[in-house]
Structure formats: structure tokens, C-alpha cells
Scaffold this motif. Structure first.
Motif: not given
Ligand code: 16G
Ligand code: ZN
Length: 547
Positions: A428-455
Motif C-alpha cells: 500500500i505504501l508503495h502504491s501510494k508513494g508514501w513513507d511513514v510520515k505521510d502515513w502518520l499525517n492521516t490523523y493525530v492520535d489521542l494521548p493514552n495510557l494503559l495501567l494494570k491493577v492487582k486485585v
């Protein structure tokens, strides 16, 4: 053919006695745990695979020995159903029961399963077995084989393979080879031939450079990638690292990169913006990443992969002039920004299902073309029989349809396949003539975090609405809603892990600080209401984000 069930007990007692006193459960990815307790589990899974094959008139059942992205000394096992799918839910329960009974009860339990399900013990039984490259895998593989043989089933060993290769072999054999040849060469040939046909001879286009760095997680994916490259005659310029010199998944691989949000160690990257790809220990997950000229790490995870693929496929389907519906399936872990992008920009239907490939796979099968990915990079694309037939017919006269047919052959539809997914992304990247930056530019991720809690007991948390709403314990969802309401673009959910004895907390918000604050507030609430063990989770003073 008479099968002597007595032999089962003798074998179990002499060769594979049950050592683990604690009960274990067939979870989202089968049985996992410390390899020293798994001999009896493997033996019994061999027995069960043999029964399942007989139950299904001799269809091939697969057994894969792996603990995926877990570190050593863990190992694990999962069964593969005839169509390449995860073991059906009702048999997960049987598996759990069979593995937890004492050696003495084994014979009676197997007899009970045979009777309850009306299994004709005289029927043929065919089991395929493969393993990843952990040092204890060969011994565990022998235990599976002995389990099959103790019920006089046929067993075929495939040695060291990726999980998706095992799924491929099972489907290839059960479809009378229509899907491909059930051999290692058959697998390489199908994927490479299609990939090279689409790529043609012009290997670079626009911003796309034919150069990629591959992180094999010191797992089986590295070995197999090297085998791919041997057969590819330079169509993909790929350098392989973490080939097995270090410990499997240790500071490398797709899970490390996704969870830690930093590059794997062991990759000698000198050029900024180098396109890097990481797979996990058994090569069914994949993520991309790069570090830019400012030293900023950028992750392209399963959500990015799903959106890239869906965008490309929609465009191709349009050019084919075919009336086929396409849908994307995600889980609650999908970044909110990716879901917005799918709804607003791609205008594609999107569904949310509980974590675990079986849920995504089944939902994806409701579309003509179903694209499914977990944020962790586990996913693939499935095409309905109707879609394939329409594309095949149209390919006789339409060039885009001919390309789409080859795209289907690059894809391992049976299950997420890191190397196959990577070949598709490169296409797909080859067909679009894209590098990683073009791909990244499609949208901006919301900052996120994953935690573990022991119960004390993670199963006190139950959820609904594709894990996005907590049902129990009382008051948890109400409390969570109140906390989330204080954060701009805030979203959070909690669920018991299916693979570890913890509760997972996911949080995202408009800024990194907010995502971190939100995650810790929710984690503290879980600790309070769900029987937390040890210290209450608190935000580390230095905002050390990834735990
Ligand atoms: C298993 C699942 C994976 C899921 C993960 C979640 C399969 C084959 N694998 O590895 O899809 O993302 O579990 O783990 O279904 P968790 O329940 O510990 O969060
Ligand atoms: Zn895996």
C-alpha cells in the motif's frame, strides 16, 4: 477401531503427571503459564484435539505451542478449528475441565466427553502440531503428539512455525488445498508470488523507499522473515534484527514497542525516519514505528494499519466498479482519533467488539470485506465467498480487480499474520508513494495510557457493551463516568485481563498529562471498589508515563 482409554491414564501417570496444583483456564489465547507445569496440559490438549477432529469427521485440528508475546519461562498452547478459527467457546470449557482433573480422573473424564458429545471413536482423526522457538517447546510438542497417539489419532509435526503459518496449513488442508499448499513452501510461494506481481519492477515510488528494518523479537518471525527474503530476489529490501541471539520478547518485539512506546533495543538505526517494523514472538502481531529528525518516537499501531488498509481497499473496490460493502472492526482499545477518522473521513461502518481475535474475526465476517485489527497490531482482512467470486469474474476484464485478486493472496485471511500484514502495508505504501510520515499525517492520535491493577479476584469485574461499560462491582461505572466527565476528550474503561491476573485500565484524553491523571484516578477507583491488593496506584512524581 477400539481405543483403549486405560492407556490414557498409564501414559498420564508415567510420562505427563499433573504437577500444577492451581486450576488454569482456557483463556483468550488458550492456556498460558510457566512451562514447567505445562507437560500434562499439552498431553491433554493432544487428547482433546484428537477428539475434536473425530467429532468433526476427521477435519484437521491445529495445535500451536506458543506464549506469543509473553516472556520466558512462559509457554502455552491453543487449538485451531478447521476453518482456521479459534477453538469454539463450548470446547474451551471442555478444555478447561480436562486440564484440571487429576490423573486418576482423566480416563473417566474423557469417556464422559465421548459420551456427552456422541463422538464416534472409530472415526479418523487428524491433528497438525507446530511450535515457536522457546527452548521448552520441543518437549511440549512431544507431549501433544503423545496425547493424540494415545487415542490412536494421526498427528503431523510442522516443527518451528509462526502461529499464522499453523492456521494457514490447517485451512489449506481442510479446503483440499484450494487456499494454498499446506507446507512451508506453499505458504511462502502464495504470499511472495502475489506480492511481487503487484509490486512490479519499479521498487521505489514517490516518498516510498525500498528499505525497512525488521525487529523479529528474538522469536520465530525473524527466522521466517529470513526465509521469505531468501526467496524474494530483492523485491523487498529488509534487514532483520533480534534474530534469536537474545531472549524472546525481551526489550523488543511488537508488544514492547506498543506498550513502552519506544523503539526495540537491538536495532542499529542511524538514519532518522527509518521505517521499522516489529512483530511479536510468534509473529501474529505487527506494529510500525520510526524516530524522526527531532528524536521523537512515532508509533503506527493496529489502528493505523486498519485505516491504511481500509482506505486502500475502498479505493481499489471503487476502481473495480464492484458493489461490495467494507467494514472495520475494532475493540475498545482503538484510539478515539482513529474511530473519528474512520467515521468522518473514510465514511466506513465501524464496529466495536470485546478483546480477542475470535470476536473480531466473527464480526468481520459479516461484511463482504471485513478489516479487523486490535490496537496492539493483531488483525487481518476477510473476504466473503461472494466478494471473492465477484472479484474473480471481474478480474478477467478489469485491471484493478486483477490487482485486488493478488491483494487477497498476499493476505493470510485465517488469522492476523505479522509478515503477511507487513507485505500488504508495504504494497500500500508503495502504491501510494508514501513513507511513514505521510502515513502518520492521516490523523493525530489521542494521548493514552494503559495501567494494570492487582486485585483479589479480577473476575469480580464484569463488563458489557464490548467491554466499554462495567456491570460489577456496584458503583464502579458510575464513579468512572464522574471522573471521565472532568477531562476533555476523556475516555476510560476497565476490564479483567484474559491472559494475566490483573485488571487493565485504559484512558485517553486531549493531552498527555490528562491521559495520565485520568488513568491513575480510574486505577485508584478500581483498587478501592474491586478489592485492590497492595498500594493504591498513584501517579509517579516524574510523570513516568508507561508502566
Ligand atoms: C490474547 C489475544 C489478543 C488480545 C490479548 C489481550 C488472541 C489470539 N489473542 O493475546 O487478541 O489482544 O489476549 O490480552 O485472541 P489481555 O486480555 O491480557 O488484555
Ligand atoms: Zn502473538
Amino acid at each position: 477401531m477400539a481405543v483403549n482409554l486405560r492407556a490414557l491414564y498409564a501414559f498420564a501417570r508415567e510420562m505427563y503427571p499433573k504437577k500444577n496444583p492451581n486450576p488454569i483456564q482456557y483463556g483468550t489465547a488458550g492456556f498460558r503459564g510457566d512451562a514447567k507445569y505445562l507437560d500434562s496440559v499439552m498431553y491433554r490438549m493432544g487428547v482433546l484435539a484428537c477428539l475434536r477432529s473425530r467429532f468433526l469427521d476427521g477435519k484437521v485440528i491445529g495445535v500451536m505451542i506458543t506464549a506469543s508475546h509473553n516472556p520466558e519461562p512462559d509457554n502455552g498452547v491453543k487449538l485451531i478449528d478447521p476453518q482456521g478459527e479459534m477453538l469454539v467457546g463450548s470446547w474451551e470449557e471442555i478444555a478447561t475441565k480436562l486440564v484440571n482433573v487429576s490423573d486418576k480422573e482423566l480416563e473417566a473424564t474423557v469417556a464422559g466427553i465421548i459420551e456427552d458429545l456422541g463422538i464416534d471413536i472409530g472415526k479418523k482423526s487428524n491433528v497438525y502440531v507446530g511450535m515457536d522457538n522457546r527452548y521448552h517447546s520441543p518437549q511440549l510438542l512431544k507431549a501433544v503428539c503423545d496425547g493424540v497417539l494415545s487415542l490412536k489419532g494421526n498427528v503431523k509435526e510442522f516443527g518451528i512455525v509462526t502461529t499464522p503459518m499453523m492456521h494457514f496449513y490447517v485451512v489449506a488442508q481442510n479446503t483440499s488445498k484450494a487456499y494454498g499448499l499446506p507446507t512451508e513452501e506453499g505458504y511462502y510461494t502464495k504470499l511472495i508470488t502475489a506480492f511481487e506481481k503487484i509490486r512490479g519492477t519499479k521498487l521505489e515510488k514517490g516518498n516510498y523507499k525500498n528499505k525497512i528494518v525488521f525487529d523479529g523479537a528474538n522469536g520465530v518471525g525473524a527466522r521466517k522473515m529470513l526465509q521469505f527474503l531468501k526467496r524474494m530476489n530483492g523485491s523487498l529490501n529488509c534487514e532483520v534484527f533480534n534474530k534469536g541471539e537474545g531472549k524472546i520478547n525481551h526489550e523488543c518485539g511488537a508488544d514492547f514497542v506498543k506498550v513502552q512506546q519506544k523503539p526495540s533495543s537491538g536495532l542499529p538505526i542511524t538514519e532518522p525516519n527509518t521505517r521499522c517494523v516489529s512483530v511479536d514472538g510468534d509473529a501474529d502481531r505487527v506494529v510500525y514505528f520510526f524516530t524522526d529528525e527531532n528524536g521523537q518516537f512515532n508509533l503506527l499501531d493496529g489502528d493505523r494499519i486498519a485505516t491504511l488498509i481500509a482506505d486502500y481497499l475502498m479505493d481499489l473496490v471503487r476502481k473495480c466498479g464492484l458493489d461490495l460493502n467494507l467494514g472495520i472492526v475494532q475493540t475498545a482499545y482503538a484510539n478515539g482519533a482513529s474511530t473519528d477518522y474512520i467515521v468522518q473521513k473514510l465514511k466506513v461502518p465501524v464496529a466495536c467488539v470485546p478483546t480477542g481475535v475470535k470476536h473480531l474475526h466473527h464480526k468481520a465476517q459479516e461484511y463482504d470485506i471485513g478489516v479487523y485489527f486490535e490496537a496492539n497490531g493483531h488483525g487481518t482482512i476477510v473476504f466473503s465467498a461472494k466478494a471473492k467470486e465477484m472479484i474473480r469474474k471481474s478480474a478477467e476484464t478489469n485491471e484493478s480487480s486483477a490487482t485486488l485478486l493478488n491483494v487477497i493472496d498476499v493476505i493470510n485471511e485465517t488469522v492476523g499474520d505479522a509478515i503477511s500484514d507487513m507485505l500488504l502495508i508495504e504494497t500500500i505504501l508503495h502504491s501510494k508513494g508514501w513513507d511513514v510520515k505521510d502515513w502518520l499525517n492521516t490523523y493525530v492520535d489521542l494521548p493514552n495510557l494503559l495501567l494494570k491493577v492487582k486485585v483479589q479476584d479480577r473476575n469480580c469485574i464484569t463488563t458489557t457493551n464490548a467491554e466499554r461499560t462495567c456491570v460489577t462491582p456496584n458503583g464502579l461505572q458510575e464513579g468512572l463516568d464522574k471522573i471521565v466527565a472532568n477531562y476533555q476528550r476523556g475516555r476510560s474503561f476497565v476490564r479483567p485481563s484474559g491472559t494475566e491476573d490483573v485488571v487493565r485500565v485504559y484512558a485517553e484524553a486531549a493531552s498527555r498529562e490528562d491521559a495520565e491523571l485520568l488513568a491513575y484516578e480510574v486505577a485508584a477507583l478500581v483498587h478501592k471498589l474491586a478489592g485492590g491488593v497492595g498500594e493504591v496506584p498513584t501517579l509517579p512524581p516524574k510523570h513516568n508515563s508507561h508502566i
